[in-house]
Design an enzyme around this catalytic site. Structure first.
Site, PDB file in Angstrom:
ATOM      1  N   HIS A  48       0.811  -1.213   0.000  1.00  0.00           N
ATOM      2  CA  HIS A  48       0.000   0.000   0.000  1.00  0.00           C
ATOM      3  C   HIS A  48       0.840   1.256   0.000  1.00  0.00           C
ATOM      4  O   HIS A  48       0.433   2.276  -0.540  1.00  0.00           O
ATOM      5  CB  HIS A  48      -1.059  -0.034   1.097  1.00  0.00           C
ATOM      6  CG  HIS A  48      -2.216  -0.815   0.603  1.00  0.00           C
ATOM      7  ND1 HIS A  48      -3.114  -0.272  -0.301  1.00  0.00           N
ATOM      8  CD2 HIS A  48      -2.537  -2.099   0.739  1.00  0.00           C
ATOM      9  CE1 HIS A  48      -3.951  -1.206  -0.655  1.00  0.00           C
ATOM     10  NE2 HIS A  48      -3.634  -2.334  -0.040  1.00  0.00           N
ATOM     11  N   CYS A  70      -5.113  -3.691 -14.495  1.00  0.00           N
ATOM     12  CA  CYS A  70      -5.375  -2.629 -13.519  1.00  0.00           C
ATOM     13  C   CYS A  70      -4.461  -2.735 -12.309  1.00  0.00           C
ATOM     14  O   CYS A  70      -4.627  -2.013 -11.334  1.00  0.00           O
ATOM     15  CB  CYS A  70      -6.841  -2.622 -13.090  1.00  0.00           C
ATOM     16  SG  CYS A  70      -7.334  -4.106 -12.206  1.00  0.00           S
TER      17      CYS A  70
HETATM   18  C1  PEP Z   1      -4.329  -6.266  -8.078  1.00  0.00           C
HETATM   19  O1  PEP Z   1      -4.307  -7.218  -7.293  1.00  0.00           O
HETATM   20  O2  PEP Z   1      -3.486  -6.106  -8.985  1.00  0.00           O
HETATM   21  C2  PEP Z   1      -5.366  -5.231  -7.970  1.00  0.00           C
HETATM   22  C3  PEP Z   1      -5.516  -4.304  -8.878  1.00  0.00           C
HETATM   23  O3  PEP Z   1      -6.139  -5.249  -6.859  1.00  0.00           O
HETATM   24  P1  PEP Z   1      -5.685  -4.738  -5.403  1.00  0.00           P
HETATM   25  O4  PEP Z   1      -4.341  -4.094  -5.525  1.00  0.00           O
HETATM   26  O5  PEP Z   1      -6.739  -3.803  -4.958  1.00  0.00           O
HETATM   27  O6  PEP Z   1      -5.666  -6.014  -4.629  1.00  0.00           O
END
Ligand code: PEP
Ligand code: MG
Length: 562
Positions: free
Chosen positions: A188, A487
């Protein structure tokens, strides 16, 4: 010159002075009593004074804050003066001879539990009580308050790692860059840094020993941190400031040099992000992380609350595609009303789509709210489920979408089994979006939050590139012809973005801040060149080589300091 090497996760070169993020406050031992030299009366006075100091400090900080950060600080300041909290603690001191630290710890625990049991708005205040408790204990111990340090002068924040909740109080006008000893490229901290456009280096072992006030140079592309920078580094930081200004705007048209269109979309966590993304000319939203709208919630958001949250995003993108992801609660993004904090292996547990197994109804109600929010807006609403592992799950999700009146269902491909069976999965839904953050963590069996595993946790890994290639192949299988986007954070890395286009993905979704850099680099290559670079990456023996070989073919990256 002392230097540290980590993983660069958000480009930018900057010189600034260090502030260390205080460590989390530890629980005072159970049964801890007052020292023999302290009377209960004195301890009660000390406790009340500490609570007052905390309250005043939070109030002062809230005056200068804005938005979500202001509300968090105001609510916490109110809690510091809560009579029930303080009276409960004083009673423990007077009646049981409990130490002031232990008394406030226990009193806060019972207030938090009581609020939690009341549900609704009150339940959400329980986290404020626990935050205030840590602050009061820190004050009693004479150590810095937890959380991002308050300061009027800009600094480079050095921490173990950041949590999603830290974003609310992180002021990007004051925090110049982020450096962490823990965290990985998909952590994060990395996501927050890219969203705020802050240079960042994660997994830089040893940076926790740098003392406050030390001047350091951070290179967020190279992943390096240098203590007491030399003249060249100071000049590099000044040059970056100019580059950042020229890279500030994306023209809203993701396209290769030979005219192959690759819409560049935004990842958003709510209406505020969406408005910013629209202003940054994002061509739509490729990922609305709906769990981010409700991170602080103890209870399921109501139909109306959900409609308001989603409509705020739809309204920012009239006529454009908005891909809503259903709640991805669990692991690094726990939602108390959906996930079980005591699971031994949360990343492999009941998270994402799987919460429908244990909390049936929440997903159905969310889909109904998305459908209601979509009604009457001009956004082109698509919806996808996170953490899909089998074609049956994809089929069940598509059926639930149809029942809610949502006509464009899709899935995230972020579990290796989904990439391996993409052909069948895409037979059940209309599109797929590669979540390379989780796809990498699961392909490499490496927790995305762990610094020591950062070298494994990169989407440049040959295994991850092959899973992406397989997903695209599945999407193009006879009878499918379904679009596949990316994404995950991979899409925000300009060099990897080119490789992804070469591998055949149709859209790239990223934090709005990355749009201009990715757009600028994409503009310099033809589709055939992107395909050649994808072949180079796939043939490389390891992640480091793949990245280095592709970057060597893209001199524009160095020119732009990316
Ligand atoms: C991913 O896992 O690449 C994603 C876009 O979802 P998150 O980062 O919210 O788990
Ligand atoms: Mg994910």
């Amino acid at each position: 010159m002392q230097s540290f090497t980590g993983v660069g996760v958000s480009p930018g070169r900057i010189v600034g002075s260090v502030r260390q993020m205080p460590k989390a406050v530890s629980e005072p031992p159970a049964g801890e009593k007052l020292a023999s030299s302290t009377t209960a009366e004195d301890a009660a006075v000390t406790l009340r004074t500490a609570a007052k100091v905390v309250q005043t400090e939070l109030k002062e900080r809230s005056v200068g804050a804005t938005g979500a950060g202001k509300s968090v600080l105001e609510a916490t300041a109110l809690m510091a003066a809560d009579p029930m909290l303080i009276k409960g603690a004083v009673k423990l001191i007077t009646n049981n001879g409990t130490s002031a630290e232990r008394a406030i710890w226990e009193s806060a625990a019972s207030v938090a539990e009581m609020l939690h049991n009341l549900g609704g708005y009150m339940a959400e205040r329980s986290t404020d009580v626990l935050d205030v408790r840590s602050r009061i204990v820190a004050e009693l111990r004479g150590v810095p308050a937890p959380g991002i340090p308050a300061s009027d002068t800009p600094f480079i924040l050095v921490a173990d790692d950041l949590a999603p909740a830290d974003t609310a109080t992180l002021n990007p006008a004051i925090v110049l860059a982020l450096v962490t000893s823990g965290g990985g490229p998909q952590s994060h901290t990395a996501i927050i840094a890219r969203a705020l456009g802050l240079p960042a280096v994660v997994a830089a072992v040893g940076v926790d020993a740098i003392t406050d006030g030390t001047e350091i140079y951070v290179d967020g592309a190279a992943g390096s941190v240098t203590v007491d920078p030399d003249a060249d580094q100071v000049a590099a930081a000044a040059a970056w400031a100019t580059t950042a200004a020229t890279l500030a705007v994306f023209d809203g048209n993701g396209v290769t040099a030979d005219g192959h269109l690759v819409p560049l979309l935004a990842n958003v966590g709510g209406a505020k992000d969406a408005v910013k993304a629209a202003a940054a000319n994002a061509q739509g939203v490729g990922l609305l992380r709906t769990e981010f709208c409700f991170l602080e919630r103890d209870t399921e958001p109501s139909h109306e609350e959900q409609i308001t949250a989603y409509r705020g995003v739809f309204d920012a993108f009239p006529g454009k595609k908005v891909v809503v992801r259903t709640l991805d609660a669990g692991a690094d993004k726990p939602l108390p009303f959906l996930t079980d904090a005591s699971e031994p292996n949360p990343a492999l547990g009941v998270r994402g789509y799987r919460t429908d197994f244990t909390s049936p109804g929440v997903l159905k109600r969310q889909l109904a709210a998305i459908a209601a929010a979509a009604e009457g807006t001009e956004a082109d609403v698509w919806v996808m489920a996170p953490m899909i592992s089998t074609a049956d799950e994809a089929g069940d999700f598509a059926a639930m979408c149809a029942e809610a009146g949502l006509t464009n269902p899709g899935v995230m491909v972020e579990v290796p089994s989904a990439a391996l069976t993409a052909e069948t999965i895409l037979g059940k839904v209309n599109f797929a979006s590669l979540g390379t953050n989780d796809l990498t963590q699961y392909a490499m069996a490496a927790d995305r939050q762990l610094g020591p595993l950062a070298a494994l946790n990169t989407p440049w890994q040959p295994a991850v590139l092959r899973l992406i290639q397989l997903t695209v192949a599945g999407s193009l299988a006879e009878g499918n012809q379904k679009p596949v986007g990316v994404c995950g954070e991979a899409a925000a890395d300009p060099a990897l973005a080119v490789v992804l286009v070469g591998l055949g993905v149709n859209t790239l979704s990223m934090t709005a801040r990355a749009l201009s850099a990715v757009g600028a680099v994409l503009n310099t290559v033809t589709l055939a060149e992107a395909q050649r670079l994808a072949t180079i990456a796939l043939a490389a023996p390891n992640a480091l080589e793949a990245r280095a070989q592709v970057r060597a073919e893209l001199p524009v990256l160095d020119e732009l300091g990316l």
